[in-house]
Design a protein around this motif. Structure first.
Motif: not given
Length: 235
Positions: A136-138, A164-168, A173-174, A215-218
Motif C-alpha cells: 500500500l505504501f508503494a 484532481y479527478l485522478y487523485l480522487l 482505489g487505495t 475496485i482498487g486495482a481496476g
C-alpha cells in the motif's frame, strides 16, 4: 542476489529523483535523469528475464527493518513478480529512451524530472512488495508520483481538473485495497502475504475481497466504469 540488486536499483531511481530537484534547471539534467533511468530499468529488465529463465533464482524473500516497527518491509521475487518486472521495466526503459530526446523540449523540467524516476521506482516496489503495508505504501507512492506528472502543466486548461479527478479515483482505489487487505488479514492481523496465503477466508469474505480488489486495482488500470479519469489525465 537478484532481489537485492533490484532494491539497489530502486534506491538509485529514488536518489535520482531527489537529486533532480536540485539540478533540474541545469542543461545536463534531462540527459542525466533519463540516462540513469534508462540504465536502471534496462538492468532490471534483463535481471527479471534472467530470473524467469533460471527459476532456481526465484522465491527469495528479503525483510528490511523499515515501515511498521513490528512488521518490517517484506520483498519477494517470484515468477509472477518477475514477469511484471519485465513488463514495467521494458516500458520504463522505452519511455526513458524517448525522454532523452523529448525531454529537451520540456517547458517545466523541474515539474517532471524529479517524479519520472520516482514513478518508475514506485511501480517496481509494488511488484516486489510481499506484505500489505509495503504494498500500500508503494501503491500510494506510485499514485502520487504519477499525479505529480499529470499536474506538471497545471496552468493549462483542464489539467488541474484532470489531476484532481485522478487523485480522487486513486484514493478510492487505495481505500478499497486497504479494506481488502484488512479482510484477508482477519482478526489475527497477519499482513505478510505468506501468512495471508496460508489462511483461506470463508467464501463470502473471498467474494467481498474480490470486489474490493477489482475496485482498487481496476480504478488504477482504467477498468470500465472506473475509467473516467483516464482520458482526461493521460493527454
Amino acid at each position: 542476489m537478484v532481489l537485492e540488486g533490484l532494491l539497489w536499483g530502486i534506491a538509485a531511481l529514488l536518489g535520482t529523483g531527489a537529486a533532480a530537484v536540485a539540478i533540474a534547471r541545469r542543461r545536463t539534467a534531462t540527459a542525466l535523469v533519463y540516462g540513469i533511468s534508462l540504465g536502471v530499468t534496462t538492468i532490471a529488465f534483463l535481471a527479471a528475464v534472467a530470473s524467469l529463465l533460471a527459476p532456481a533464482s526465484l522465491g527469495g524473500t528479503l525483510i528490511l527493518p523499515v515501515g511498521l516497527p513490528w512488521l518490517g518491509a517484506h520483498f519477494r521475487l517470484d515468477p509472477l513478480a518477475a514477469f511484471f518486472l519485465v513488463v514495467v521495466n521494458l516500458g520504463g526503459a522505452a519511455a526513458s529512451l524517448f525522454g532523452l530526446g523529448y525531454g529537451r523540449h520540456e517547458e517545466s523540467p523541474g515539474r517532471v524530472l524529479p517524479f519520472f524516476p520516482a514513478f518508475l521506482a514506485g511501480m517496481n516496489l509494488v511488484v516486489i512488495a510481499a506484505d500489505a503495508f509495503t504494498f500500500l505504501f508503494a501503491w500510494e507512492f506510485m499514485s502520487l508520483s504519477s499525479w505529480a506528472l499529470v499536474m506538471a502543466h497545471h496552468r493549462r486548461p483542464g489539467n488541474a481538473a484532470a489531476g484532481y479527478l485522478y487523485l480522487l479515483m486513486a484514493s478510492l482505489g487505495t481505500l478499497a485495497l486497504v479494506l481488502a487487505f484488512g479482510l484477508l488479514a482477519g482478526p489475527s492481523g497477519g499482513y505478510a502475504f505468506e501468512v495471508i496465503r496460508q489462511a483461506a477466508p470463508p467464501a463470502a469474505v473471498s467474494g467481498v475481497v474480490l470486489v474490493l480488489a477489482l475496485i482498487g486495482a481496476g480504478s488504477k488500470a482504467g477498468l470500465v466504469p472506473l475509467h473516467v479519469w483516464l482520458p482526461l489525465a493521460h493527454p
